[in-house]
Design a protein around this motif. Structure first.
Motif, PDB file in Angstrom:
ATOM      1  N   ASN A   9       0.831  -1.216   0.000  1.00 15.56           N
ATOM      2  CA  ASN A   9       0.000   0.000   0.000  1.00 15.56           C
ATOM      3  C   ASN A   9       0.859   1.257   0.000  1.00 15.56           C
ATOM      4  O   ASN A   9       0.530   2.239  -0.666  1.00 15.56           O
ATOM      5  CB  ASN A   9      -0.944   0.021   1.209  1.00 15.56           C
TER       6      ASN A   9
ATOM      7  N   ALA B 153      -6.807  -4.735   0.609  1.00 17.49           N
ATOM      8  CA  ALA B 153      -6.338  -3.531   1.303  1.00 17.49           C
ATOM      9  C   ALA B 153      -5.663  -3.891   2.620  1.00 17.49           C
ATOM     10  O   ALA B 153      -4.630  -3.312   2.974  1.00 17.49           O
ATOM     11  CB  ALA B 153      -7.509  -2.581   1.553  1.00 17.49           C
ATOM     12  N   GLN B 154      -6.236  -4.858   3.361  1.00 19.03           N
ATOM     13  CA  GLN B 154      -5.629  -5.153   4.672  1.00 19.03           C
ATOM     14  C   GLN B 154      -4.365  -5.989   4.547  1.00 19.03           C
ATOM     15  O   GLN B 154      -3.421  -5.785   5.314  1.00 19.03           O
ATOM     16  CB  GLN B 154      -6.633  -5.740   5.680  1.00 19.03           C
ATOM     17  N   VAL B 155      -4.316  -6.921   3.585  1.00 16.31           N
ATOM     18  CA  VAL B 155      -3.071  -7.684   3.397  1.00 16.31           C
ATOM     19  C   VAL B 155      -1.958  -6.725   2.960  1.00 16.31           C
ATOM     20  O   VAL B 155      -0.822  -6.799   3.443  1.00 16.31           O
ATOM     21  CB  VAL B 155      -3.261  -8.815   2.354  1.00 16.31           C
ATOM     22  N   ARG B 156      -2.296  -5.779   2.074  1.00 15.85           N
ATOM     23  CA  ARG B 156      -1.277  -4.845   1.562  1.00 15.85           C
ATOM     24  C   ARG B 156      -0.719  -3.922   2.642  1.00 15.85           C
ATOM     25  O   ARG B 156       0.329  -3.327   2.464  1.00 15.85           O
ATOM     26  CB  ARG B 156      -1.861  -3.989   0.421  1.00 15.85           C
ATOM     27  N   ASN B 157      -1.449  -3.757   3.740  1.00 19.79           N
ATOM     28  CA  ASN B 157      -0.917  -2.954   4.848  1.00 19.79           C
ATOM     29  C   ASN B 157       0.205  -3.673   5.582  1.00 19.79           C
ATOM     30  O   ASN B 157       0.951  -3.058   6.333  1.00 19.79           O
ATOM     31  CB  ASN B 157      -2.021  -2.624   5.860  1.00 19.79           C
ATOM     32  N   ARG B 158       0.306  -4.977   5.412  1.00 19.88           N
ATOM     33  CA  ARG B 158       1.387  -5.727   6.074  1.00 19.88           C
ATOM     34  C   ARG B 158       2.406  -6.270   5.089  1.00 19.88           C
ATOM     35  O   ARG B 158       3.579  -6.389   5.414  1.00 19.88           O
ATOM     36  CB  ARG B 158       0.807  -6.908   6.873  1.00 19.88           C
TER      37      ARG B 158
END
Ligand SMILES: Cc1cc2nc3c(=O)[nH]c(=O)nc-3n(C[C@H](O)[C@H](O)[C@H](O)COP(=O)(O)OP(=O)(O)OC[C@H]3O[C@@H](n4cnc5c(N)ncnc54)[C@H](O)[C@@H]3O)c2cc1C
Ligand code: SF4
Ligand code: FES
Ligand code: FES
Lengths: 187, 335
Positions: free
Chosen positions: B75, B100-105
């Motif tokens: 992200n 979106a949430q996987v890309r934050n990590r």
């Protein structure tokens, strides 16, 4: 520092804004259990946990915060979504050990102290954005972040940026409406 | 999950020393590693958390290069204005990956080291079937069975898996370098030389199913540098079975420099067709100097795809890959 101090310290160099732990320049020994300090919904926790425990299992099994759901346990469904330092993340894909020094918000932490619902929670009710409700905690937290990120300029953008949260009841049109309504402050 | 010990080094020197210990594995975001641990794909004794090493999530410009720290998340890269300006294809590839949430990590260091999505490979222990990547010497069921998402280039009978990364394909088309560090010091490789197709591993005497990269166990990725090409335009196209949040059937990354209507230079990489990004070298050498048209581009790309070796279930990929490449090139020019 002695070997046992390092072992007991859990091999972890904590983020230490208060400066009450000495900085260790020695190589750190990996440890099977680690000391972790973190905030969950505003409450501070200092725990000693097995290194292999995920944030999801710890929240559900140790803190008994069962609002965070386990769907796939592999990052694919989004039911376990929580906010870590304000950003949405899959709690099944993180170790508690990796959360040392973090602020975690779960669905239990969204409503006000008087029980007043968060606008996104209210929007989900108003828009009928769930059926069985299993995906809902994850959807709501994902939506809170999605709105904060500004990814709500169109229904298409909401659908794309909410695609990490699956809904087997297929409440997608209502979920999209709820996110847009909350984003526009219509709640 | 098998028990393991955990340590979080303060700085790179500590990290390098800990990673070099036998039985150690790096964790960055953990979005891939934790799934391997659950499935029994790997059983490390020690997990070394590099996730908070200082200054390794930086994104910036330096001496004609766009630089990316290994800990930058998908992200962060996807939404970074400098990336959008100088390497649009990379930003697009990052934002078309995962959720979106996987890309934050998910970090860009870990992303290129993710492993194939082959369903035989991704089963939980005890493995109910053969798989040369999981249990060397047992065979490759995908070779003649479920192989519709598998390779059309570079495979051997030992393994027909593809690499699933999106950002890696963009980095390959951008001619990026990857920076590595180990107790022996630092080295730099072209991203396109990091991974091995099965045929390439075999040619240098390694096990084609398990030798997927040229990385040594004690090496850590510190970052990437992408050369800035004046006036280059780029685009990434990803074809999936659903509109969002799925691994690719085929992808294409195109980087084009135009001189009026004439193609000046062009680089194209296909993704999810081999165990590494597959550059279309014939098109890249034949197209410069030609006026741009979809027909000319299609003809040139077809020439590369004539070399494809589809499996029993994925002949569709040859045409899909060709059309994806053509569209990516046209989209780059129009951008
Ligand atoms: C549900 C889901 C969907 C996904 N969809 C996509 C997709 O569509 N496209 C796509 O491209 N990817 C996709 N991914 C993969 C995801 O992008 C990767 O898992 C992620 O980028 C890996 O980064 P990480 O930091 O989490 O790696 P980790 O899990 O921490 O590590 C992965 C591997 O890399 C090694 N490693 C990590 N950092 C370094 C380093 N700096 N140096 C050396 N070794 C290192 C680790 O030791 C480990 O072997 C998906 C993942 C999930 C869970
Ligand atoms: S293609 Fe490779 S990973 Fe898949 S079953 Fe065959 S050997 Fe295993
Ligand atoms: S339980 Fe974490 S994504 Fe499904
Ligand atoms: S409301 Fe049932 S899964 Fe979404």
């Amino acid at each position: 520092m002695t070997r046992s101090q390092i072992l007991n310290d859990g091999g972890v160099a904590p983020d230490d804004p208060a400066g009450d732990t000495p900085t260790n320049q020695e190589p750190l020994a990996p440890a099977l259990a680690v000391n972790v300090r973190l905030h969950v919904n505003g409450a501070q926790h200092a725990v000693h946990v097995s290194a292999r425990v995920t944030l999801l299992d710890w929240l559900r099994d140790d803190l008994r915060l069962t609002g965070t759901k386990k769907g796939c346990n592999e990052g694919a469904c989004g039911a376990c979504t929580v906010l870590v330092n304000g950003r949405r993340m899959n709690s099944c894909l993180m170790l508690v050990a990796q959360c040392d020094g973090s602020e975690v918000t779960t669905i239990e932490g969204l409503a006000g102290p008087d029980g007043h619902l968060h606008p996104v929670q209210q929007a989900f009710i108003d828009c009928d954005a769930f059926q069985c409700g299993y995906c809902t905690p994850g959807q709501v937290l994902s939506a809170v972040a999605c709105i904060q990120e500004g990814h709500t300029r169109s229904p298409e953008e909401v659908r794309e940026w909410m695609s990490g949260n699956l809904c087997r009841c297929s409440a997608y049109p209502q979920i999209t409406s709820a996110v847009l309504a909350a984003a526009e402050g219509k709640v | 999950m098998h028990p393991f010990a955990y340590a979080r080094p303060h700085d790179e020197a500590q990290a390098v020393a800990l990673v070099a210990e036998p039985g150690s594995t790096i964790i960055a975001g953990g979005t891939e590693l934790l799934n391997w641990l659950r499935l029994g794909i790997t059983r490390p004794d020690n997990i070394i958390d590099i996730g908070r090493l200082p200054d390794r999530a930086n994104i910036g410009l330096e001496d004609g290069f766009l630089t990316l720290g290994a800990l930058a998340t998908l992200n962060q890269i996807g939404e970074h204005p400098t990336v959008g300006e100088h390497a649009r294809v990379l930003g697009q590839a990052c934002l078309l990956a995962a959720s979106a949430q996987v890309r934050n990590r998910a970090t860009i260091g870990g992303n290129v080291l993710q492993r194939t999505r082959c369903a035989y490979f991704r089963a939980a222990e005890p493995l109910p079937w053969a798989c040369n990547k999981r249990a060397p010497g047992t065979g490759c069921p995908a070779r003649h069975a479920m192989n519709d998402e598998h390779a059309i280039f570079g495979w051997t009978d030992d393994c027909v898996a593809v690499h699933p990364s999106d950002p890696l394909v963009a980095l390959a088309a951008l001619d990026a370098d990857v920076d590595l560090v180990s107790p022996e010091g630092a080295r730099r490789l072209p991203v396109g030389k990091l991974h091995l197709a099965q045929q390439e591993a075999k040619a240098i005497g390694h096990d084609p199913a398990t030798q997927e990269t040229v990385l040594r166990h004690d090496e850590m990725i510190t970052g990437y540098r992408v050369p800035l090409l004046p006036g280059a335009r780029s685009a990434y196209l990803k074809v999936r079975e659903r509109q969002s949040y799925a691994y690719a059937l085929a992808t294409a990354a195109a980087v084009v420099q135009m001189d009026g209507d004439t193609i000046q230079s062009i680089r194209v990489a296909l993704g999810s067709v081999a165990q590494r990004p597959w550059r279309l070298l014939r098109a890249e050498t034949s197209l410069p100097g030609n006026r741009l048209s979809a027909d000319t581009v299609r003809e040139a790309v077809q020439w590369d795809l004539d070399e494809a070796r589809p499996l029993s279930g994925n002949a569709y990929k040859v045409r899909l890959a060709r059309n994806t490449a053509v569209r990516a090139i046209m989209a780059a020019v129009e951008s």
